[in-house]
Design an enzyme around this catalytic site. Sequence first.
Site, PDB file in Angstrom:
ATOM      1  N   ASN A   9      44.671 -19.040  45.477  1.00  0.00           N
ATOM      2  CA  ASN A   9      43.964 -20.229  45.967  1.00  0.00           C
ATOM      3  C   ASN A   9      44.617 -20.636  47.284  1.00  0.00           C
ATOM      4  OD1 ASN A   9      42.768 -22.682  46.431  1.00  0.00           O
ATOM      5  ND2 ASN A   9      43.857 -23.767  44.778  1.00  0.00           N
ATOM      6  N   TRP A  10      43.898 -20.368  48.368  1.00  0.00           N
ATOM      7  CA  TRP A  10      44.490 -20.630  49.696  1.00  0.00           C
ATOM      8  C   TRP A  10      44.408 -22.107  50.075  1.00  0.00           C
ATOM      9  CZ3 TRP A  10      42.485 -16.126  53.368  1.00  0.00           C
ATOM     10  CH2 TRP A  10      42.951 -14.912  52.867  1.00  0.00           C
ATOM     11  N   LYS A  11      43.678 -22.887  49.296  1.00  0.00           N
ATOM     12  CA  LYS A  11      43.481 -24.324  49.606  1.00  0.00           C
ATOM     13  C   LYS A  11      42.983 -24.473  51.042  1.00  0.00           C
ATOM     14  CE  LYS A  11      47.146 -25.292  46.360  1.00  0.00           C
ATOM     15  NZ  LYS A  11      47.879 -26.331  45.677  1.00  0.00           N
ATOM     16  N   HIS A  96      39.561 -28.072  40.375  1.00  0.00           N
ATOM     17  CA  HIS A  96      41.000 -28.045  40.669  1.00  0.00           C
ATOM     18  C   HIS A  96      41.525 -29.483  40.634  1.00  0.00           C
ATOM     19  CE1 HIS A  96      44.749 -27.527  42.866  1.00  0.00           C
ATOM     20  NE2 HIS A  96      44.671 -26.243  42.572  1.00  0.00           N
ATOM     21  N   GLU A  98      43.403 -31.043  42.504  1.00  0.00           N
ATOM     22  CA  GLU A  98      43.344 -31.744  43.804  1.00  0.00           C
ATOM     23  C   GLU A  98      41.951 -32.280  44.048  1.00  0.00           C
ATOM     24  OE1 GLU A  98      44.951 -28.550  46.147  1.00  0.00           O
ATOM     25  OE2 GLU A  98      46.905 -28.845  45.195  1.00  0.00           O
ATOM     26  N   GLU A 168      46.597 -25.533  34.601  1.00  0.00           N
ATOM     27  CA  GLU A 168      47.482 -25.883  35.708  1.00  0.00           C
ATOM     28  C   GLU A 168      48.078 -27.261  35.473  1.00  0.00           C
ATOM     29  OE1 GLU A 168      46.379 -23.421  39.393  1.00  0.00           O
ATOM     30  OE2 GLU A 168      45.322 -25.308  39.515  1.00  0.00           O
ATOM     31  N   GLY A 174      52.439 -26.831  43.383  1.00  0.00           N
ATOM     32  CA  GLY A 174      53.005 -27.042  44.715  1.00  0.00           C
ATOM     33  C   GLY A 174      54.336 -27.776  44.703  1.00  0.00           C
ATOM     34  N   SER A 214      53.125 -23.130  40.714  1.00  0.00           N
ATOM     35  CA  SER A 214      54.338 -22.541  41.296  1.00  0.00           C
ATOM     36  C   SER A 214      54.665 -21.158  40.736  1.00  0.00           C
ATOM     37  CB  SER A 214      55.528 -23.493  41.131  1.00  0.00           C
ATOM     38  OG  SER A 214      55.264 -24.726  41.782  1.00  0.00           O
ATOM     39  N   GLY A 235      48.840 -20.659  44.286  1.00  0.00           N
ATOM     40  CA  GLY A 235      48.628 -21.360  45.546  1.00  0.00           C
ATOM     41  C   GLY A 235      49.592 -20.854  46.604  1.00  0.00           C
ATOM     42  N   GLY A 236      50.728 -21.540  46.739  1.00  0.00           N
ATOM     43  CA  GLY A 236      51.691 -21.249  47.804  1.00  0.00           C
ATOM     44  C   GLY A 236      52.015 -19.768  47.957  1.00  0.00           C
TER      45      GLY A 236
HETATM   46  C1  PEP Z   1      47.101 -24.072  42.809  1.00  0.00           C
HETATM   47  O1  PEP Z   1      46.818 -24.630  43.860  1.00  0.00           O
HETATM   48  O2  PEP Z   1      46.191 -23.786  42.041  1.00  0.00           O
HETATM   49  C2  PEP Z   1      48.502 -23.773  42.529  1.00  0.00           C
HETATM   50  C3  PEP Z   1      48.827 -23.320  41.356  1.00  0.00           C
HETATM   51  O3  PEP Z   1      49.395 -23.966  43.560  1.00  0.00           O
HETATM   52  P1  PEP Z   1      50.951 -23.516  43.582  1.00  0.00           P
HETATM   53  O4  PEP Z   1      51.000 -22.088  43.138  1.00  0.00           O
HETATM   54  O5  PEP Z   1      51.352 -23.685  45.018  1.00  0.00           O
HETATM   55  O6  PEP Z   1      51.684 -24.419  42.658  1.00  0.00           O
END
Ligand code: PEP
Length: 255
Positions: A9-11, A96, A98, A168, A174, A214, A235-236
Site C-alpha cells: 500500500n503506497w498510500k 483502510h 486512514e 491492521e 506506520g 509495520s 505500507g512503509g
Molecule cells: C498500511 O498502510 O496498510 C500499513 C500496514 O502501513 P505500515 O506497513 O507502514 O505500518
Amino acid sequence: MRRFLIAGNWKMNCGPSDAAGLLEGLKEQKSEVSEDVDVLVCPPYVSLSMSVNYLHDTDIQVGAQNLHFEDNGAFTGEVSASMLTEAGCAYVIIGHSERRQYFGETDESVNKKTHKAIDHNLGPVVCVGESLEQRKEGIHFDLVKDQVTAAFDGINEVDALDVVIAYEPIWAIGTGETASPEQAQEMHAHIRSVLSDLYDEDTSEGVRILYGGSMKPGNAEELLGQKDVDGGLIGGASLDAESFAQIITIAEKLS
Ligand code: PEP
C-alpha cells in the site's frame, strides 16, 4: 493451502515518475515471483495505468487504494469500479483505517464498496482493526467482529471467497510497532471463527486474511509463519524495493 498475498500500500506516495523508479527497482530485485505467491502493488490513482503497463511482463498485479460505490455521476473527485478495471486493476483496498479516520469511511460504505468491487471482478482487500484505546478497553475482538460482519453483509458464500481481509491494528500502522505473532494469530483465528459463523467452515478456511502494521523483512517470517496469516498488507516497507522484495522471498520460502 491458501496462497500468500503480499500487497504493498503506497498510500499518497509515488506519482508516475517515482512509481517508475520503484517498480524498476522491484523488477531488478525480483525478476520472477514463485507461482505460489500473489504479489500486488497499490499506487495512487494517477500512477495506476503506468504501473499496469510497466508490470505487464511480470506476475505482479496492481490494485487501487479506494473506489466509490456508485457507477458514475456527479461525485467530484471520486473513481468508480469500472474505471479501475479499465485501468487494469485486479484488487482494491477498502476501508483502510486512514480512510475511516480522515475521510469518513464507515462500515456501511465499506460494505457498499465491497459489493461494488465484487460486481466488477475487483478483489476487495477489506481492512479491519482496532485502535490502542479499544484494545486497552478489551473491546477489540467485538469491534473486529462487527467490522467483518458489516463488510460481508449480503455477500454470498461464493463471492465471500474472493474477499481478502486485512487485519491492521491501528496502533501498529506506520508506528514501527508490530503486533506480536501471537496477537496477530489470535485475531486472525477470531476472524476465521466469525466467518465460520457467518458462512461455514470451508468458506472461513478459504478467505485470505492478511496482517498489516509495520511488517518488514525483520519480522515478516514470524508473522507470515502463523497458521492463519495468509500474507501482508505493507505500507512503509513497500516503498523500498529491496525490503518489499525480501518480504516476497520470505513468503515464497514459507509456501
Ligand atoms: C498500511 O498502510 O496498510 C500499513 C500496514 O502501513 P505500515 O506497513 O507502514 O505500518
